[in-house]
Structures are given as C-alpha cells and as structure tokens.
Scaffold this active site. Structure first.
Site, PDB file in Angstrom:
ATOM      1  N   SER A  63     -37.100 -72.979  43.317  1.00 39.35           N
ATOM      2  CA  SER A  63     -35.946 -72.752  43.153  1.00 39.35           C
ATOM      3  C   SER A  63     -35.279 -72.978  44.249  1.00 39.35           C
ATOM      4  CB  SER A  63     -35.260 -71.406  43.399  1.00 39.35           C
ATOM      5  OG  SER A  63     -35.779 -70.229  41.953  1.00 39.35           O
TER       6      SER A  63
HETATM    7  N1  SAM Z   1     -39.513 -67.618  41.822  1.00 39.90           N
HETATM    8  C1  SAM Z   1     -40.210 -68.732  42.240  1.00 39.90           C
HETATM    9  C2  SAM Z   1     -40.930 -69.616  43.159  1.00 39.90           C
HETATM   10  O1  SAM Z   1     -40.266 -69.101  44.087  1.00 39.90           O
HETATM   11  O2  SAM Z   1     -41.705 -70.870  43.201  1.00 39.90           O
HETATM   12  C3  SAM Z   1     -38.890 -69.873  41.253  1.00 39.90           C
HETATM   13  C4  SAM Z   1     -39.115 -69.401  40.208  1.00 39.90           C
HETATM   14  S1  SAM Z   1     -39.211 -71.115  38.553  1.00 39.90           S
HETATM   15  C5  SAM Z   1     -37.254 -70.853  38.957  1.00 39.90           C
HETATM   16  C6  SAM Z   1     -38.898 -69.238  36.992  1.00 39.90           C
HETATM   17  C7  SAM Z   1     -40.821 -69.328  36.837  1.00 39.90           C
HETATM   18  O3  SAM Z   1     -40.277 -68.035  35.701  1.00 39.90           O
HETATM   19  C8  SAM Z   1     -41.272 -70.114  36.442  1.00 39.90           C
HETATM   20  O4  SAM Z   1     -42.457 -70.187  36.900  1.00 39.90           O
HETATM   21  C9  SAM Z   1     -41.036 -69.623  34.546  1.00 39.90           C
HETATM   22  O5  SAM Z   1     -42.835 -69.550  34.355  1.00 39.90           O
HETATM   23  C10 SAM Z   1     -41.191 -67.979  34.880  1.00 39.90           C
HETATM   24  N2  SAM Z   1     -41.038 -67.087  33.705  1.00 39.90           N
HETATM   25  C11 SAM Z   1     -40.824 -67.308  32.750  1.00 39.90           C
HETATM   26  N3  SAM Z   1     -40.564 -66.628  32.147  1.00 39.90           N
HETATM   27  C12 SAM Z   1     -40.831 -65.515  32.653  1.00 39.90           C
HETATM   28  C13 SAM Z   1     -41.675 -64.338  31.504  1.00 39.90           C
HETATM   29  N4  SAM Z   1     -40.951 -63.192  31.076  1.00 39.90           N
HETATM   30  N5  SAM Z   1     -42.640 -63.311  32.570  1.00 39.90           N
HETATM   31  C14 SAM Z   1     -42.804 -64.443  34.050  1.00 39.90           C
HETATM   32  N6  SAM Z   1     -42.673 -65.122  34.178  1.00 39.90           N
HETATM   33  C15 SAM Z   1     -41.956 -65.740  33.344  1.00 39.90           C
END
Ligand code: SAM
Length: 232
Positions: A63
């Site tokens: 993000s």
């Molecule tokens: N917080 C992260 C960082 O500091 O880099 C960025 C997060 S990114 C915007 C969103 C993340 O959520 C992705 O890595 C995606 O694979 C994960 N994601 C999506 N659905 C998910 C789920 N049901 N459980 C866990 N992770 C999930």
C-alpha cells in the site's frame, strides 16, 4: 518507464505530516524506523519513498505510505496489544504495527499477519528477516476472511488491508470487547475505510471514514474463492 519524482524518506515523512496523514508520535516514529526499501522488490527499491502503492507480484501491491499512515492512525494500536493483520503482502504494514506494539522487542505485544498467497507470505518472511522484525510478527498462511480460526475474542486490534464486500463475521467474533477493526468496505472498484469499535457490552459502533481503493479480499467472506488461480 516510471517518471515519478523519487523523494527520500525525510521528504516523504514531511509530506505525510504536512498532509495530516501521520499525526501521532508513535505512527511517525514507526514510519521513520521501518525501512520500506526492504519490503519492495529489489528493482523498485529506488521508488520506496514515492507515496504510491508498488507491485509486489501475484497481482498484489504494497500500500501507499499515506494509506499505511491513515490506517495505522485509525487503528490506534497500543503498546502490548495483540493485533491481527489480514493481507500480509510485503510485510511492511506488519512491521509498522510491530514497531508500535512492541517497540523495544520485549515480546510484549504481538502482530499476527495472515496471507492467502503462500509465495507472498514467504516474500514477507524474507523482508521481515532482512529488516529485523521477524521475531515480532507471527506469519500465517490462509484465508484471513475467517480470521485465524479462533473461536473467542483474541485481538485488541484487527486491520484488513484488502477490499471487503462486508465486515466478516469471524473477524468481529475474534475482536475483543473494547477493541477496534479498520477495514475497507465496498465494491471492488471503490471502498470506504470503515472503523468498527466493539464496545464493552459487545455492541458495534461503525464509522465510515474516507474513500479508498484496495485489491480485493478473497476467501469465504471476500469476493470469491480462488481455485487453481482462477476466480469462480
Ligand atoms: N499489508 C500489505 C503490505 O504491507 O504490503 C499490503 C496488502 S495488499 C494491498 C492485500 C493483500 O491481501 C494481498 O497480499 C492479498 O494476497 C491478500 N489477501 C487477499 N485476500 C486475502 C485473504 N482472504 N486472506 C489473507 N490475505 C488475503
């Protein structure tokens, strides 16, 4: 070809403060301490202090710094809190949280961070090791829309860093009374950053804050299941 200006960390932090995104000492200190360049793919390290999301592979992003600042301020984690992050991605947000809940690495607070894509969890593990935060973050691979499968209220704070169609019930159940959840809720195109406070009597107080755009939350309480890389 990327044509953005490439500010340094100091310039980025100044801008986050002047825009009012980073307001508290604890959030500013965490943003100062955690090296974002160690949480992006090596070839993008020079853009680490541009206020933009950056690709981390598998169609996902780390993000933008202003969104990390806004969400962390809204979450308001305290020293020694137990925090759950859904969507580990690069591990950067988890390190920011660890810097706040366990600033001196005394094992007081803990950050549990769950990621659906195993390769990204390994990427985060490597980044957290390189930056020295691995002992303060407990990584889990799985569907975070179900939380960590606990059947009781375990977390003081829960942060979801992906766009959710609704507030997942299991996450509400795993939030302690007096706890807070921050979650982008809305369509896959646009969401509203939503702050959910669980009052001491268990009732929820829900506030809708600013518009935001996140990659979708997958899984049982997300937008879809993923089977063999295909959405159904
Ligand atoms: N917080 C992260 C960082 O500091 O880099 C960025 C997060 S990114 C915007 C969103 C993340 O959520 C992705 O890595 C995606 O694979 C994960 N994601 C999506 N659905 C998910 C789920 N049901 N459980 C866990 N992770 C999930």
């Amino acid at each position: 070809m990327i044509l953005w200006e490439t500010p340094n960390k100091e310039e980025l932090l100044e801008s986050l403060v002047s825009m009012g995104y980073a307001r508290s000492k604890k959030v500013l200190r965490a943003l100062e301490k955690v090296p974002r360049e160690l949480f992006v793919p090596r070839e993008l390290a020079k853009y680490a202090y541009v206020d933009r999301p950056l690709p981390i592979g598998y169609g996902q992003t780390i993000s933008a710094p202003h969104m990390v600042a806004i969400m962390t301020e809204a979450l308001d984690p305290m020293e020694c809190d137990k925090v759950l992050e859904v969507g580990t991605g690069s591990g950067y947000q988890a390190a920011i949280l660890a810097e706040i809940v366990d600033p001196e690495s005394r094992g007081c607070g803990i950050v549990v961070s769950i990621e659906l894509v195993p390769q990204l969890s390994f990427f985060a593990k490597n980044n957290l090791e390189r930056s020295g935060y691995i002992d303060r973050v407990y990584l889990v691979i799985g569907d975070g829309s179900l939380g960590v499968g606990a059947e009781r209220e375990v977390f003081d704070r829960i942060i979801i860093t992906a766009a959710s169609p609704k507030i997942p019930e299991p996450l509400v159940s795993q939030l302690k009374k007096g706890g807070r959840m921050v979650i982008p809720v809305g369509s896959q195109e646009m969401q509203i950053l939503t702050i959910v406070d669980k009052k001491p009597d268990g009732k929820l107080e829900i506030r809708r804050d600013i518009p935001c755009v996140f990659v979708p939350l997958r899984g049982v309480h997300g937008y879809s299941y993923i089977i063999s890389g295909k959405d159904i």
